[in-house]
Design a protein around this motif. Structure first.
Motif, PDB file in Angstrom:
ATOM      1  N   ILE A  65     -41.994  64.424  34.844  1.00  0.00           N
ATOM      2  CA  ILE A  65     -41.969  64.868  33.438  1.00  0.00           C
ATOM      3  C   ILE A  65     -43.377  65.259  33.003  1.00  0.00           C
ATOM      4  N   PRO A  66     -43.580  66.510  32.542  1.00  0.00           N
ATOM      5  CA  PRO A  66     -44.923  66.914  32.111  1.00  0.00           C
ATOM      6  C   PRO A  66     -45.288  66.264  30.773  1.00  0.00           C
ATOM      7  N   LYS A 146     -47.314  66.481  40.813  1.00  0.00           N
ATOM      8  CA  LYS A 146     -47.018  66.133  39.413  1.00  0.00           C
ATOM      9  C   LYS A 146     -48.216  66.404  38.515  1.00  0.00           C
ATOM     10  N   LEU A 151     -48.683  77.391  37.611  1.00  0.00           N
ATOM     11  CA  LEU A 151     -48.757  78.377  38.687  1.00  0.00           C
ATOM     12  C   LEU A 151     -49.857  79.380  38.363  1.00  0.00           C
ATOM     13  N   GLU A 219     -49.169  80.513  34.670  1.00  0.00           N
ATOM     14  CA  GLU A 219     -47.995  80.012  33.951  1.00  0.00           C
ATOM     15  C   GLU A 219     -48.076  78.492  34.000  1.00  0.00           C
ATOM     16  N   ASN A 221     -47.022  74.417  32.961  1.00  0.00           N
ATOM     17  CA  ASN A 221     -45.782  73.660  32.766  1.00  0.00           C
ATOM     18  C   ASN A 221     -45.701  73.032  31.384  1.00  0.00           C
ATOM     19  N   GLN A 223     -48.202  71.131  29.794  1.00  0.00           N
ATOM     20  CA  GLN A 223     -49.160  70.060  29.505  1.00  0.00           C
ATOM     21  C   GLN A 223     -50.337  70.609  28.716  1.00  0.00           C
TER      22      GLN A 223
END
Lengths: 253, 65
Positions: A65-66, A146, A151, A219, A221, A223
């Motif tokens: 989970i970010p 994690k 990306l 890109e 996630n 955070q």
């Protein structure tokens, strides 16, 4: 080196980098992937788990989970020694029948919280309970996926010379990505659309790689924003170069 | 078991959209269009949604050994 922003969204950034070379763009890409620090759950204390799945299964899902990250709080340069100097505790206590979502995680620091509350973790039936405490610490993508901020990748830009084209209409028609456009008697070329397939070569056009320009995208996630990721990557690269400079200056024979 | 939190290949967070996706698909929408709406343009993330079989409710009543 010049930057031109092509697309700018909170979690997505696409830029055209001019007057550069592949080594520098690749260094930037690798830094975003492996070095930009973000928060993730690293240690979980499970007090009660009467669900049907293993503790490890839940722990792994929690780690993926970010978590929203405040870059100012993270010690730089981040190492495995100072990593635990900043940590946030998240607690979870849910009784069934219910599906446990990431929104059930209560954080000790309101700034560090799951980016989305809708990530399902596990299903609980009547009488089943999940009670745990998790510790989130900053880390690098190099250590575990994690902690990867997002990306990053780049693509080549091409030069197309259509001055020697005889049948200009056919040449424009041959382009599958519509990078060529007929403008009177000349052909206009859009370098951002071309992927260098070479379909126009048949009609006399010359296709060449432009090794000084690259389309680069990030890109994340969630955070941190894409701009924060790019800024952090540049800062980390600079700090590394400076460290190398001082190492050389301080070297004694 | 439950739908993965992240895409196996690219690491994008996909868990947050599963409920929306399955609700729309069960209501009769075309999965292709639903995925386009949700903004998943890479085929690695799309196959995660399309090929998932939810089995959590099947194993939920059983105790782990």
């Amino acid at each position: 080196m010049k930057f031109e922003i092509l697309e700018d969204k909170p979690n997505y950034l696409k830029i055209l980098i001019k007057d550069t070379e592949p080594a520098i763009v690749n260094a930037l890409r690798r830094t975003v992937l492996a070095e930009v620090p973000v928060m993730a759950i690293d240690e979980v204390y499970i007090y009660e788990n009467s669900s049907s799945v293993w503790d490890e299964y839940i722990t792994h899902r929690l780690a993926m989970i970010p978590l929203k990250t405040d870059m100012k709080m993270i010690p730089l340069p981040l190492t495995e020694e100072n990593q635990a100097s900043y940590s946030v505790t998240l607690t979870l206590d849910v009784e069934g029948p219910k599906t446990v979502y990431s929104s059930d995680l209560h954080s000790s620091d309101p700034k560090v919280r799951p980016t989305s509350g809708k990530i399902p973790i596990v299903d609980l039936l009547e009488g089943q309970r999940l009670r745990l405490e998790a510790r989130a610490v900053p880390g690098k993508g190099e250590w575990h996926a994690k902690w990867q901020a997002g990306l990053a990748s780049y693509q080549m830009v091409f030069k197309v010379d259509t001055t020697e084209c005889e049948d200009k209409k056919a040449c424009v028609k041959a382009c599958p990505r519509k990078a060529l456009k007929l403008d009177g008697n000349k052909i206009k070329f859009d370098e951002l659309k071309c992927n260098g397939c070479g379909a126009c070569k048949e009609f006399g056009a010359k296709v060449e790689e432009d090794r000084s320009k690259y389309i680069f995208f990030i890109e994340t996630n969630g955070q941190i924003t894409a701009k924060e990721a790019l800024n952090a990557a540049i800062k980390i690269l600079l700090a590394k170069s400076k460290m190398m400079e001082s190492e050389i200056a301080n070297h004694k024979k | 078991m439950k739908f993965p939190v992240r895409c196996f290949t690219c690491g994008a967070v996909i868990g947050k959209d599963w409920d929306k996706f399955i609700e729309k698909v069960n209501a009769g929408d075309d999965p292709e269009k639903v995925l386009d709406q949700l903004g998943y343009h890479r085929y690695c993330c799309r196959r995660m949604f399309l090929s998932h079989v939810e089995l959590m409710h099947v194993i939920a009543p059983y105790r782990r050994v």
